[in-house]
Each structure stands twice: as C-alpha cells, then as structure tokens.
Motif scaffolding. Structure first.
Motif, PDB file in Angstrom:
ATOM      1  N   ASP A  95       2.904  25.438 -33.203  1.00  0.00           N
ATOM      2  CA  ASP A  95       1.473  24.612 -32.464  1.00  0.00           C
ATOM      3  C   ASP A  95       0.398  24.012 -33.034  1.00  0.00           C
ATOM      4  N   ARG A 106       0.593  20.752 -25.140  1.00  0.00           N
ATOM      5  CA  ARG A 106       1.116  21.620 -26.017  1.00  0.00           C
ATOM      6  C   ARG A 106       1.651  20.831 -26.904  1.00  0.00           C
ATOM      7  N   CYS A 107       1.007  20.453 -28.323  1.00  0.00           N
ATOM      8  CA  CYS A 107       2.163  19.975 -29.491  1.00  0.00           C
ATOM      9  C   CYS A 107       2.632  20.802 -30.263  1.00  0.00           C
ATOM     10  N   GLY A 162      -2.254  22.816 -32.056  1.00  0.00           N
ATOM     11  CA  GLY A 162      -3.647  23.762 -31.485  1.00  0.00           C
ATOM     12  C   GLY A 162      -4.230  25.010 -31.781  1.00  0.00           C
ATOM     13  N   ARG A 163      -3.016  25.984 -32.245  1.00  0.00           N
ATOM     14  CA  ARG A 163      -3.273  27.289 -32.774  1.00  0.00           C
ATOM     15  C   ARG A 163      -3.519  27.642 -33.981  1.00  0.00           C
ATOM     16  N   CYS A 165       5.068  17.636 -27.300  1.00  0.00           N
ATOM     17  CA  CYS A 165       4.157  17.497 -26.826  1.00  0.00           C
ATOM     18  C   CYS A 165       4.938  18.233 -25.336  1.00  0.00           C
ATOM     19  N   ASP A 176      -5.885  31.017 -23.769  1.00  0.00           N
ATOM     20  CA  ASP A 176      -4.511  31.132 -25.029  1.00  0.00           C
ATOM     21  C   ASP A 176      -4.791  31.555 -26.582  1.00  0.00           C
ATOM     22  N   TYR A 177      -5.870  30.396 -26.845  1.00  0.00           N
ATOM     23  CA  TYR A 177      -5.994  30.676 -28.455  1.00  0.00           C
ATOM     24  C   TYR A 177      -7.497  31.896 -28.940  1.00  0.00           C
ATOM     25  N   LEU A 228      -5.114  17.359 -27.395  1.00  0.00           N
ATOM     26  CA  LEU A 228      -5.254  19.396 -26.829  1.00  0.00           C
ATOM     27  C   LEU A 228      -5.355  20.377 -26.277  1.00  0.00           C
ATOM     28  N   TYR A 229      -3.925  20.471 -25.313  1.00  0.00           N
ATOM     29  CA  TYR A 229      -4.385  21.817 -24.709  1.00  0.00           C
ATOM     30  C   TYR A 229      -4.927  22.892 -25.664  1.00  0.00           C
ATOM     31  N   GLY A 230      -6.400  23.526 -24.525  1.00  0.00           N
ATOM     32  CA  GLY A 230      -6.484  25.154 -24.594  1.00  0.00           C
ATOM     33  C   GLY A 230      -7.482  25.272 -25.881  1.00  0.00           C
TER      34      GLY A 230
END
Length: 222
Positions: free
Chosen positions: A104, A97-98, A106-107, A83, A124-125, A42-44
């Motif tokens: 989102d 990013r899924c 990840g968020r 994603c 981003d987070y 997962l990104y970020g």
C-alpha cells in the motif's frame, strides 16, 4: 418458495465490479500521481505542498514540500501501480488506494514520515503516523505545519493580496493561459482565488464582464 428463490437470486447475483486503474506511475507531488493517463489522489494521506517550507522555532527553515516530492519520485517513479478507485475529489481526480508490488503506497509514505494520515477523510493510517512520529522519521520533528493548514493560510493570503491589488470596483481577473487564450475569472468562480494577474505578461483587471469580452477575453467555464 418464492421467498427462498428470491434469496437465492440475491446470493448468486454477481457483486458490482470494483473500478481499478493500473499502469506506469508518474509522481506529481507527495500525494498525487498519474497512473497511466489517470490523475490519482492517494486515499487517506496528506503530504506537504511542493512550495511548502518547514521549520520555525528552533528548527531551520527548509523546502520540505520539494524534498518529499523528490523522495516519492525516487521510490516510485516509473513503477507499475494498481489502484482501487474509492471516490472522485472536487478537482476531478480519482481518489484511490494504490498498490506497488503488493504494498500500500499510502501506508508506506505515512509510515516513513513522508506524508500524514488525512484524518479528516480516513483513519486508516492513524497508527502508522503515530509510529513514525515516535521514531522521528521523515518530516516529524521538523516544525512542519499541517499541509491542510498551510493551504488554508495560503488561500487567505492570496485572496488578501489579490483584493489589495485590484483597482477599486474592478475585481474581474483577465488571465492569459499557457496556450495564449485570454480568459477572465469573476469573483465566486472556482479558480478565482488562485488566479494571479501579471501585468508584465499582458494580464489585467476588468471592471465588468462586458468590458472583458469587448477586450477579447472569454469567461472561465468554472
């Protein structure tokens, strides 16, 4: 006229397609999932390792990595994910990013205190993590070591243990894979530091690559 035509071609040309991965989600750990047949990081975000423990000072020690994995599994296992692929990491995993039902993932994990903003790679987070910390959600307030620091400490400790265990001058690791294949790892190879030697399983140290080959082991490909 030629310049105007060129501009029109650029404007009308289709944008390159954004790679997407979609499918049923299976949780590997707090920040790694399988989407269909694709392994996704997962990104970020950065979540505790499965074997990571939290606590210290006035907080009791507890298995925070396993807890996060269970929480993420309870929330997302078996759901459909879409994603957007952003990169590939050094382990060959897709970084993406899924979205789950438009949310989102990840968020959501950072906002609930189940993961941290991985500021080394993305901001981003950042605000989501700060809000979770202020409200004491999830991992916040548990005396946790940042996952990246935990991994680095673990790598150094493993390297020290492995070096201490090796016979003098014999640093090549003869490892037996789960399928029984005999593979040796030389210093400097990708998986050398992570490889353990279990004498009880028939694994052993070698003093040279030729010795390992003669004993029936092959060199690791990485």
């Amino acid at each position: 006229m030629l310049r105007i035509c060129s501009l029109l071609v650029l404007i009308l040309a289709p944008l390159p397609a954004v790679a997407e991965v979609a499918g049923t989600l299976r949780v590997i750990d707090g920040d790694t999932i399988d989407v269909g047949d694709t392994r996704v990081r997962l990104y970020g975000i950065d979540a505790p390792e499965i074997d990571q423990r939290c606590g210290g000072a006035d907080a009791p020690m507890w298995d925070c990595g396993a807890w996060v994995t269970r929480e993420v599994t309870d929330r997302y296992e078996g759901r459909d994910a879409t994603c957007t692929v952003l990169d590939t990491d050094r382990y060959g995993r897709v970084v993406a990013r899924c979205l789950i039902d438009g949310e989102d993932m990840g968020r959501a994990l950072v906002a609930e205190g189940l993961a941290f903003a991985y500021r080394r790679y993305a901001m981003d987070y950042d605000l989501d993590e700060k809000a979770a910390a202020v409200n004491g959600l999830g991992l916040h307030g548990s005396g946790i070591t940042a996952p990246a620091a935990f991994r680095a400490t673990g790598r150094h400790a493993r390297a020290a243990r492995n070096a201490a265990a090796a016979p003098e001058g014999c640093a090549i690791k003869g490892n037996i894979a789960s399928d029984g294949e005999r593979i040796f790892h030389a210093p400097g190879q990708r998986w050398y530091d992570r490889t353990r030697i279990s004498v009880q399983r028939g694994e052993r140290w070698f003093c040279s690559e030729s010795e390992a080959r003669q004993a029936g082991w092959r060199r690791a490909r990485q």
